[in-house]
Design an enzyme around this catalytic site. Structure first.
Site, PDB file in Angstrom:
ATOM      1  N   TYR A  34       9.071 -21.300  14.406  1.00 53.21           N
ATOM      2  CA  TYR A  34       9.347 -21.104  15.824  1.00 53.21           C
ATOM      3  C   TYR A  34       8.884 -22.287  16.646  1.00 53.21           C
ATOM      4  CZ  TYR A  34       4.443 -20.090  17.024  1.00 53.21           C
ATOM      5  OH  TYR A  34       3.092 -20.179  17.245  1.00 53.21           O
ATOM      6  N   ARG A  53      10.139 -31.213  15.839  1.00 55.55           N
ATOM      7  CA  ARG A  53       9.091 -30.517  15.070  1.00 55.55           C
ATOM      8  C   ARG A  53       9.671 -29.286  14.374  1.00 55.55           C
ATOM      9  NH1 ARG A  53       3.710 -28.476  17.995  1.00 55.55           N
ATOM     10  NH2 ARG A  53       5.199 -27.045  18.952  1.00 55.55           N
ATOM     11  N   ARG A 101      14.910  -6.788  -0.816  1.00 57.88           N
ATOM     12  CA  ARG A 101      13.631  -7.488  -0.666  1.00 57.88           C
ATOM     13  C   ARG A 101      13.279  -8.185  -1.969  1.00 57.88           C
ATOM     14  NH1 ARG A 101       8.241  -6.722  -1.814  1.00 57.88           N
ATOM     15  NH2 ARG A 101       6.791  -7.687  -0.334  1.00 57.88           N
ATOM     16  N   HIS A 103      10.857 -11.851  -3.085  1.00 57.40           N
ATOM     17  CA  HIS A 103      10.131 -13.019  -2.563  1.00 57.40           C
ATOM     18  C   HIS A 103      10.933 -14.308  -2.692  1.00 57.40           C
ATOM     19  CE1 HIS A 103       6.752 -10.287  -2.642  1.00 57.40           C
ATOM     20  NE2 HIS A 103       5.958 -11.208  -2.133  1.00 57.40           N
ATOM     21  N   LYS A 148       4.888 -24.716  11.890  1.00 52.28           N
ATOM     22  CA  LYS A 148       4.835 -23.759  13.007  1.00 52.28           C
ATOM     23  C   LYS A 148       5.538 -22.478  12.552  1.00 52.28           C
ATOM     24  CE  LYS A 148       4.969 -23.637  18.057  1.00 52.28           C
ATOM     25  NZ  LYS A 148       3.589 -23.210  18.282  1.00 52.28           N
ATOM     26  N   GLU A 180      -8.614 -26.507  15.002  1.00 55.34           N
ATOM     27  CA  GLU A 180      -7.905 -26.305  16.272  1.00 55.34           C
ATOM     28  C   GLU A 180      -8.356 -24.956  16.805  1.00 55.34           C
ATOM     29  OE1 GLU A 180      -3.644 -26.020  15.580  1.00 55.34           O
ATOM     30  OE2 GLU A 180      -3.957 -24.879  13.743  1.00 55.34           O
TER      31      GLU A 180
HETATM   32  N1  PDD Z   1       1.060 -22.385  20.432  1.00 45.35           N
HETATM   33  N2  PDD Z   1      -2.073 -25.053  17.476  1.00 45.35           N
HETATM   34  C1  PDD Z   1      -1.601 -23.806  17.340  1.00 45.35           C
HETATM   35  C2  PDD Z   1      -2.106 -22.944  16.239  1.00 45.35           C
HETATM   36  C3  PDD Z   1      -0.637 -23.329  18.258  1.00 45.35           C
HETATM   37  O1  PDD Z   1      -0.137 -22.090  18.122  1.00 45.35           O
HETATM   38  C4  PDD Z   1      -0.200 -24.177  19.304  1.00 45.35           C
HETATM   39  C5  PDD Z   1       0.830 -23.742  20.311  1.00 45.35           C
HETATM   40  C6  PDD Z   1      -0.744 -25.467  19.402  1.00 45.35           C
HETATM   41  C7  PDD Z   1      -0.325 -26.426  20.473  1.00 45.35           C
HETATM   42  O2  PDD Z   1       0.986 -26.895  20.247  1.00 45.35           O
HETATM   43  P1  PDD Z   1       1.926 -27.366  21.452  1.00 45.35           P
HETATM   44  O3  PDD Z   1       1.150 -28.373  22.234  1.00 45.35           O
HETATM   45  O4  PDD Z   1       3.096 -27.958  20.776  1.00 45.35           O
HETATM   46  O5  PDD Z   1       2.255 -26.138  22.275  1.00 45.35           O
HETATM   47  C8  PDD Z   1      -1.678 -25.873  18.451  1.00 45.35           C
HETATM   48  C9  PDD Z   1       2.193 -21.918  21.180  1.00 45.35           C
HETATM   49  C10 PDD Z   1       2.192 -22.306  22.612  1.00 45.35           C
HETATM   50  C11 PDD Z   1       2.349 -20.414  20.945  1.00 45.35           C
HETATM   51  O6  PDD Z   1       2.271 -20.045  19.788  1.00 45.35           O
HETATM   52  O7  PDD Z   1       2.611 -19.670  21.891  1.00 45.35           O
END
Ligand code: PDD
Length: 290
Positions: A34, A53, A101, A103, A148, A180
């Site tokens: 996402y 990304r 289903r 994997h 992501k 993070e």
């Molecule tokens: N989250 N790290 C994680 C784990 C995140 O979920 C996000 C962003 C970031 C920052 O990424 P960016 O600057 O590209 O938004 C770092 C989004 C906003 C969310 O999941 O809603």
């Protein structure tokens, strides 16, 4: 009230007319990726970088991208026609809905594409001026945090710890190093110098993180990308969070103790100003090109 318009597999539909198979691999396995893109008065900030990304995330999970970046940008513009003002655009692509289903990744399955808008909840003036509270926790997530992925249970559980404590974010520590936060990146400042954790598989390389690095370079703010220890976090003069929705925010309390003097520091204020200037410039440039 009418349901808001969303995008589903190539069509614009009211959100309440979209239905997704329970066999969708996004539902069954969290098998999807996402993006979240901030939009200010109709202008999406760094949309191309977000879709690039998305491509990298899809490559990592071996999911064929149904659209080029330019197609994604066009779809986003189309959706935004129904959502004026400040918005966050959510884009999710899953591996689709097979008939059973299993994997193993099925071949030749059409992905499920879903996009929606929500009003952008930018940080309040109070949060910018006073900073926010965070707690720390062990980073118990997997080792592919650079993807992501919609498999966010680890992040959800981490975020809930700070929600329970009445704090804004949970800053995660893995083996003595800052990675993070549950939904944002983390920076620390000591003696005027900014440090940002390594851009490796243990963090999501934020589009905002990347922008802050660039803006720091242009704005003569000293910034280094290197491992950041837990000890550095705990003795920092300033700590910041960054994300597409949080922009850049100062952390003024960590685990109940003040960070530095307990108010946003000078390097934060400089960075915040650079970020706001960048936003304003993007809007002006888009007005010129429109
Ligand atoms: N989250 N790290 C994680 C784990 C995140 O979920 C996000 C962003 C970031 C920052 O990424 P960016 O600057 O590209 O938004 C770092 C989004 C906003 C969310 O999941 O809603």
């Amino acid at each position: 009230m009418n349901a808001p318009i969303a995008h589903f597999n190539g069509r614009l539909l009211p959100l309440d007319r979209i239905s997704i198979s329970p066999l969708d691999r996004g539902f069954i396995f969290g098998d999807g990726v996402y993006e979240v893109i901030p939009v200010y008065e109709g202008v999406a900030l760094r949309a191309r970088e977000h879709f690039e990304r998305l491509q990298r995330s899809m490559d990592e999970i071996r999911l064929a991208n149904p659209h080029t970046v330019d197609e994604w940008l066009a779809i986003t513009r189309e959706l935004l026609e129904h959502h004026p003002g400040n918005q966050s655009v959510y884009i999710q692509v899953t591996r689709g809905a097979p008939s059973k289903r299993d994997h193993v990744m099925p071949k030749d399955l059409a992905p499920t594409v879903f996009m929606m808008c929500q009003p952008l909840a930018s940080p309040s003036k109070e949060a910018v001026e006073n900073g926010v509270a965070c707690i720390t926790a062990r980073d118990f997530r997997w080792e592919k945090c650079h993807i992501k992925s919609t498999s966010l249970l680890g992040n959800v559980m981490a975020r809930q710890l700070s929600a329970d404590a009445g704090a804004t974010e949970t800053i995660l520590i893995r083996d003595g190093f800052v990675t993070e936060a549950s939904a944002s990146n983390v920076f620390v400042v000591k003696d005027g110098r900014v440090a940002a954790p390594l851009q490796d598989n243990l963090i999501l390389l934020g589009i905002t993180y990347d922008l802050l690095v660039r803006l720091a370079g242009e704005g003569a703010v000293e910034l280094e990308i290197r491992p950041v220890t837990e000890a550095e976090l705990r003795s920092a003069d300033e700590i910041w969070l960054s994300s597409s929705t949080k922009e850049v925010l100062a952390v003024t309390s960590l685990d109940g103790k003040p960070v530095g003097p307990g108010k946003p520091g000078p390097v934060f204020r400089r960075m915040h100003a650079l970020y706001q200037e960048h936003k304003a410039k993007s809007r002006r440039q888009s007005a010129v090109s429109a």
